[in-house]
Structures are given as C-alpha cells and as structure tokens.
Scaffold this motif. Sequence first.
Motif, mmCIF file in Angstrom:
data_model
loop_
_atom_site.group_PDB
_atom_site.id
_atom_site.type_symbol
_atom_site.label_atom_id
_atom_site.label_comp_id
_atom_site.label_asym_id
_atom_site.label_seq_id
_atom_site.Cartn_x
_atom_site.Cartn_y
_atom_site.Cartn_z
ATOM 1 N N VAL A 28 -14.712 0.489 -0.316
ATOM 2 C CA VAL A 28 -13.856 0.753 0.838
ATOM 3 C C VAL A 28 -12.872 1.867 0.491
ATOM 4 O O VAL A 28 -12.552 2.079 -0.679
ATOM 5 N N PRO A 29 -12.395 2.583 1.522
ATOM 6 C CA PRO A 29 -11.429 3.642 1.254
ATOM 7 C C PRO A 29 -10.153 3.058 0.653
ATOM 8 O O PRO A 29 -9.705 1.982 1.060
ATOM 9 N N GLY A 30 -9.580 3.741 -0.280
ATOM 10 C CA GLY A 30 -8.340 3.271 -0.898
ATOM 11 C C GLY A 30 -7.154 4.004 -0.293
ATOM 12 O O GLY A 30 -7.165 5.226 -0.192
ATOM 13 N N PRO A 31 -6.124 3.279 0.154
ATOM 14 C CA PRO A 31 -4.962 3.936 0.738
ATOM 15 C C PRO A 31 -4.157 4.672 -0.335
ATOM 16 O O PRO A 31 -3.967 4.161 -1.436
ATOM 17 N N VAL A 32 -3.724 5.880 -0.012
ATOM 18 C CA VAL A 32 -2.889 6.642 -0.940
ATOM 19 C C VAL A 32 -1.573 6.945 -0.229
ATOM 20 O O VAL A 32 -1.542 7.780 0.668
ATOM 21 N N PRO A 33 -0.480 6.250 -0.573
ATOM 22 C CA PRO A 33 0.784 6.469 0.116
ATOM 23 C C PRO A 33 1.340 7.849 -0.212
ATOM 24 O O PRO A 33 1.215 8.333 -1.331
ATOM 25 N N GLU A 34 1.936 8.490 0.806
ATOM 26 C CA GLU A 34 2.570 9.773 0.555
ATOM 27 C C GLU A 34 4.067 9.664 0.783
ATOM 28 O O GLU A 34 4.553 8.611 1.195
ATOM 29 N N SER A 35 4.794 10.759 0.521
ATOM 30 C CA SER A 35 6.257 10.673 0.575
ATOM 31 C C SER A 35 6.697 10.227 1.968
ATOM 32 O O SER A 35 6.177 10.689 2.978
ATOM 33 N N GLY A 36 7.625 9.288 2.014
ATOM 34 C CA GLY A 36 8.068 8.745 3.290
ATOM 35 C C GLY A 36 7.511 7.349 3.514
ATOM 36 O O GLY A 36 8.080 6.550 4.254
ATOM 37 N N PHE A 37 6.436 7.035 2.840
ATOM 38 C CA PHE A 37 5.842 5.721 3.055
ATOM 39 C C PHE A 37 6.753 4.620 2.518
ATOM 40 O O PHE A 37 6.763 3.506 3.037
ATOM 41 N N GLY A 38 7.525 4.967 1.493
ATOM 42 C CA GLY A 38 8.472 4.007 0.933
ATOM 43 C C GLY A 38 9.416 3.473 2.005
ATOM 44 O O GLY A 38 9.729 2.281 2.028
ATOM 45 N N ILE A 39 9.849 4.367 2.906
ATOM 46 C CA ILE A 39 10.773 3.953 3.973
ATOM 47 C C ILE A 39 10.127 2.889 4.843
ATOM 48 O O ILE A 39 10.737 1.877 5.189
ATOM 49 N N VAL A 40 8.840 3.093 5.153
ATOM 50 C CA VAL A 40 8.126 2.132 5.997
ATOM 51 C C VAL A 40 8.067 0.777 5.304
ATOM 52 O O VAL A 40 8.335 -0.269 5.911
ATOM 53 N N MET A 41 7.750 0.802 4.015
ATOM 54 C CA MET A 41 7.672 -0.457 3.269
ATOM 55 C C MET A 41 9.031 -1.147 3.248
ATOM 56 O O MET A 41 9.133 -2.362 3.415
ATOM 57 N N LEU A 42 10.075 -0.343 3.061
ATOM 58 C CA LEU A 42 11.426 -0.891 3.010
ATOM 59 C C LEU A 42 11.765 -1.591 4.320
ATOM 60 O O LEU A 42 12.265 -2.722 4.339
ATOM 61 N N LEU A 43 11.440 -0.910 5.419
ATOM 62 C CA LEU A 43 11.686 -1.481 6.745
ATOM 63 C C LEU A 43 10.929 -2.795 6.908
ATOM 64 O O LEU A 43 11.450 -3.768 7.456
ATOM 65 N N PHE A 44 9.708 -2.781 6.433
ATOM 66 C CA PHE A 44 8.851 -3.953 6.557
ATOM 67 C C PHE A 44 9.485 -5.167 5.880
ATOM 68 O O PHE A 44 9.622 -6.240 6.463
#
Lengths: 393, 337
Positions: A173-189
């Motif tokens: 399966v495709p592997g997700p590769v987080p890019e800059s800014g994704f940290g903010i989304v995780m933080l919000l989550f």
Amino acid sequence: MADPERTQSKTAIWNDPTFRSIAFQVIAAVLIVGSIWYLFDNTMTNMERRGITTGFGFLGETSGFGILMSLIEYDETHTYGRTFLVGLLNTLLVSFLGIIAATILGFILGVARLSHNWLIAKIATVYVEVLRNLPLLLQIFFWYIAVLQTLPHPRQSFNFADSFFLNARGFYVPGPVPESGFGIVMLLFFAAIVATVFLARWAHKRQDQTGQQFPVFWSGVGLIIVVPLVVFYLLGAPMSFDYPALRGFNFQGGITIIPELIALWLALTMYTAAFIGEIVRAGIQGVSHGQTEAAHALGLRHGPTLRLVIIPQAMRIIIPPLTSQYLNLAKNSSLATAIGYPDLVGVFMGTTLNQTGQAVEIVAMTMAVYLTMSLSISAFMNWFNKRMALVER
Amino acid sequence: MKQTITVLGAVAAAMIATSASAGTLEDVQKRGSLSCGVSTGLPGFSLQDEKGNWTGLDVDTCRAVAAAVLGDANKVRFVPLTAKERFTALQSGEIDMLSRNTTWTHTRDTSLGLNFAGVNYYDGQGFLVQKALGVKSALELDGASVCIQAGTTTELNLADYFREHGMKYSAVVFDTSDQTREGFEAARCDILTSDQSQLYAIRSKLGNPDSAMVLPEVISKEPLGPVVRQGDDAWFNIVKWTLMAQINAEEMGVTSANADQMAAGTNPGVKRLLGTEGDAGAKLGLSADWALNAVKQVGNYAEMFDRNVGPNTPLAISRGLNAQWNKGGILYAPPVR
Ligand SMILES: N[C@@H](CCC(=O)N[C@@H](CS)C(=O)NCC(=O)O)C(=O)O
C-alpha cells in the motif's frame, strides 16, 4: 472495666491472628523466592560445569541475521537485545490488531445470533459453531497456505489503481509521507481529543444539575475530524504518498504488509471472534427482559434503552470472560512460528536461542514477557470492569 | 510447540541432573540401543521411507557407531529433529549423538557444551533460483526475497554475504525443510538457500525440478559432522574413531565384502584396525571387532557415500572435497596405531 487495647496485648503475639497471617505470608514468600533462586542458581552452575555459556552478556552481541519484518530499525548489524525488541513489538502488533478486530467482529456476531432475521441468526450460528471447533493452527495454515500462497508472483500482481498491489509476498500500500505543516494538523487532532474529553465531562455535569442535554457525540466528531481536515486542506494538503513499484525482484516503496501477518491476524481474529460472539450473546440474554419493559414503561426509546439500560448491565457479564479471550489471543499469537511470522517466540526463542544456545535465559525472558503482557491485559480489564460496574449502581 | 517442550526439557534436565553426562557408553549398552538425532527428512542424508526405514549418510554414521558399540548396526532409534531442536535435544540427553547435517562452528563447539567428533561431509552454502528469473550469478540478487530454514548457519552466512556485497534481501524463515521448499514453490521468495548438497535434494523434490537451478557460487564452508555432549571423553572418542575407522578402511581398501578376509590377512595396519592385532578396541572400551563390525555392516566411507549421495543416486554428487587426501580431496583420517 477492661481496656480493649490491653486485653488484646495480653494474648501472646503468636496467637494474634493479624500477626500470624502476616508471618505465614512472609515465610511462604521467602520459601518461594528462595526455591526459585536455588533452582536458578543450581541450573546456572550445572550449565557452566557442562561447558554451556550462561548469563545475559549475549544481549549486547551482534545478531548477524536478518528479520523479515520490523517496526523499528533493524538489520543484521544490530544486537540480540534488539532482536528481542523486534520480536516483542511484532507480537504486540499482531495481538493488538487481533484484539481490536476480534472484538468488533465478536460483538457483531453476538448481536446477529439474537437477530429476529432468521437468515442472519443462522449464518452467525454456523460461523460460531464451525470456527470455534476447528483447531486454530489449522486455520492459520489454511489462510497462509490455501489462500495467501496461491496468490500470484510479484510480476503478475493484482493491481488496484496502480497504488495497491497484492501478490504472494504481501499486500503493498502507498506509504504516507508527511510534509511541512502536517505537524500542525496532528497537533490540532490531539488537542481536539483532549477538548472533547473535557467537553464530555462538562456536559455530563450540566446534565446532572440541570437535566439539559448536550450533543457531545456530534460536537466531538466536528472537533476531532472536521476541524483538522479543514485545516489540512487550508494548508494545501501537506502530505504526499510513496507508491510501491516493482523494482528488480520485488515491490519497493510504500508499506508492505507481509502475508504471514495477514494470515495470523485473520486466523486469530476469526477464531477468537467466534468465542466473543458467544460471550456477547450470553451477556445480552443475561439481562432480564423485565429491564427492557421497565425502560420502555419509563418512556425511553429503543436506542437509549439499549445504550443506558441493557448494555451497561450486559457488559458486567461480558467483561470477565472477554478478558480471558484477550489473554488467549495474546498467547495464541505465539503460533506465529508455524508460518514464519517473526514474533517473539520465532525470533527470540527460535533463532536467537539457536544461534546463542542460551536456552535458560531466553526462555525465562520470553516467559516474563508473556506473563507481563497477560497481567497487563488483566489489570486493564479489571479496571474497566470496575468502571462498568459502578455505572449501574 | 515441540521446540518449546524440548527447550523446557533441557532446562529441567539442567536443573535436576548434577552428574548426568558421564557414561553415555554404559547407558547405550544397558539400553541395548543407540538414540541418534537426525533430520526430519533430507534425501541422501537422513530420510524415512513409507515403511519407516531410515536411509542416508548421516543415518549410516549412526549405524556404524551402533555396530561398533553394540555389534548390531540395526540397534538404533532415530529421532527426527528440526534445526532449531537439535542442540537442546542433545544437551538434555534425549539423544546420545547428533548426526544431522550439522555444521561445525566455533560458537557451537565452544558455548553449547557440545563437541564435534569429526566431519562426515564437507559442504558449502549455495543458492537455488527459479530459472524464469534469468539470474546467472548470486551477485545479481540485490533486493531478492530468500527462503531459509530457522536455526541454521545458513541464516548467518546469508546475512554476511549480502552485507559484504552491499546488497539487500528479505529473509523468509521456515521451521522445516519441506516448508521452506513449499514457500519457494509458492513464489513467497525468489531464491532458496541452504547447504549445496541439500539444494540438489530439495530441487529433486520440486513439482517441476527443471524450473529451478543451482547457482555456481558457494558462499561458505560447511563441515558437517556428528556431535556429542562435552565432558564424556570416552564416548567422544568412540564416535570420533568409528568415523575415522570407516575413512581409514576406504584408504586401506577394506570394504564390507572383504573385511573378514582382510582381517585374517597380513597387512599390520589393517589388522590393527580390524582387531586381529593390537588392542585398539579395548582402548575405546569396546570389543576387538568394533571397527570390523562397523565396516562389515555399514561399509567403509566410500560405500556409505556412494550408496547415499554418489553418482548412481538421484543426488548424483561427485566426491570432490570428500575424496581421500591422496585422491584430490581433503578426507584425512589419523592412523590407528
Ligand atoms: N548445515 C547447516 C544447515 C542444516 C540444515 O538444517 N539444513 C536444512 C536444509 S533446508 C535441513 O537439513 N532441513 C531438514 C530438516 O528440517 O529436517 C547448519 O548446521 O546449520
């Protein structure tokens, strides 16, 4: 008038029940620990005398062999201590996945068996009767040999939209590769999860005091899923995917789910779910019908009756036997060796033991792991059971 | 599961027994049979047929010891063991000797409480590949999936070889030789690796043997031989010298057919070996005809080799390294004197 304190102190200390019970327990503990130590020491001495290397020094030595699947970085230049961790994590992974899936499937089965729909009830019954009566090892072999090993060679893989591939070596399966800014989304989550917990507490209190209800569920969904999702897109979707592609002999890139894991997971899930289904059915049937009628008489509709009256009581019946199913699943995961899934028993008690020859140390460590794992599951379920029990009174 | 039981057996044995290991010879004589650990099934080395009869080079090595010790090559109880089980089975005393294509390595010799009593087959590790892949050399194997058997030197050599050549691989590990072969046939892996002698045997068991080929590279030294427990030197000597007797017999031209005749002959070296002169048997705690029995009932090394793995068998292996030292090989037994 005799002072109660004095009367008590008059009895000889060895006749004092409290003292006695403590003393006996101390003696028993000393005897047990002493004999275990004696056996261990004796074993080590005997082994030394026979020229067998003993001790835990081997954990720091280079392993020199490869492992098929690892959740942490590993190759043959790492140590035997690391092979222990790799095996342990693989065991935890399959047990965790198995417990989640078996619980979901088991609850569906349990409810289905009580369904008024004849066909659904029958299908569930047949499932339960067949699956729980076939030996687990057989089911593992079935999934591995009869199903997964008949899949095609990598060059003839099943191809789903050029991003998912299935062949005899696994599911790619495709592997997700987080890019800059994704940290903010995780933080919000994560912030949203915490906020929802507080929201639920507040809503509960308010309902107790004023009787007013608050739509906790839907606001939770909004906070945890919708908000991060909107932010994710506002930030320009900072996430790319690494797609698997056939390079040389095998698919490379993305995430590989090896067939050994799939087979073991399927077999553990389907087998244990059959038992959980029966437990759930018994739990629901164990709550007398009068409870439902009483709830209806109070004006509760069907949903709230189930949620507030039936399930909390059924859970009290379900949880203890459910705990032993979880324990069984965790222990059964050691059947992994039969198909070469690199779990703790395969990697550590198998290859590592064989390459080092340090049977006693390795068997002891492995037993300690299973014991700790089982006790942790027990402890968690006991805690959960207590919470559930309190809800009712 | 069986593995666990064997391991626990070894642990338990180690806990209780304080003075076990000494006296294997007496144990075997009292029992009237030799308990010998072999593989679960490997053509040419140790394989059981439908009638329950065991054949193979490793099997014959056990039989020769039974003939030397008990005077009867058939008084052997064979215990099939996977690679993972074999050492614990020997340590725990479940078997008297291990004769299961086992490579003599430093770790095994020094830290398991075991001793290697000699070499009955000089082997090396090789690769079996599907012909369809079009691979001609092991150096083209970067990124391949490899089927191997757990608890073998094979696992370690493989890692070394790929690391040395800067190549990647993923190891799919099975418990028995049959499972390994099935994994290979089901395309779970591109290559199968094991001792080269065994590759031909495995290939002959494939559904379509012509679909696979053995690559030319031999990546390791695998001296295979019988193993005994450390600390029982008398027994160690018996196993070691029975094998040496068979090798010496070949060198001196003694065969199962002419052994009696040669024993009565005039060659002093032969007479010493076969017990009509000197006290070689007594020095081992055995009867004078120990080697005579081994050679008469099982054969000399050449007979054992030809019968099981030689050119006229399905394995069709030539002597190569396993020829006598004076015939281009490295088989060299110390003299009986
Ligand atoms: N010589 C090597 C390898 C021995 C070995 O176990 N080879 C496999 C070949 S795939 C075998 O004999 N399998 C037969 C069995 O499992 O009984 C060692 O001593 O570690």
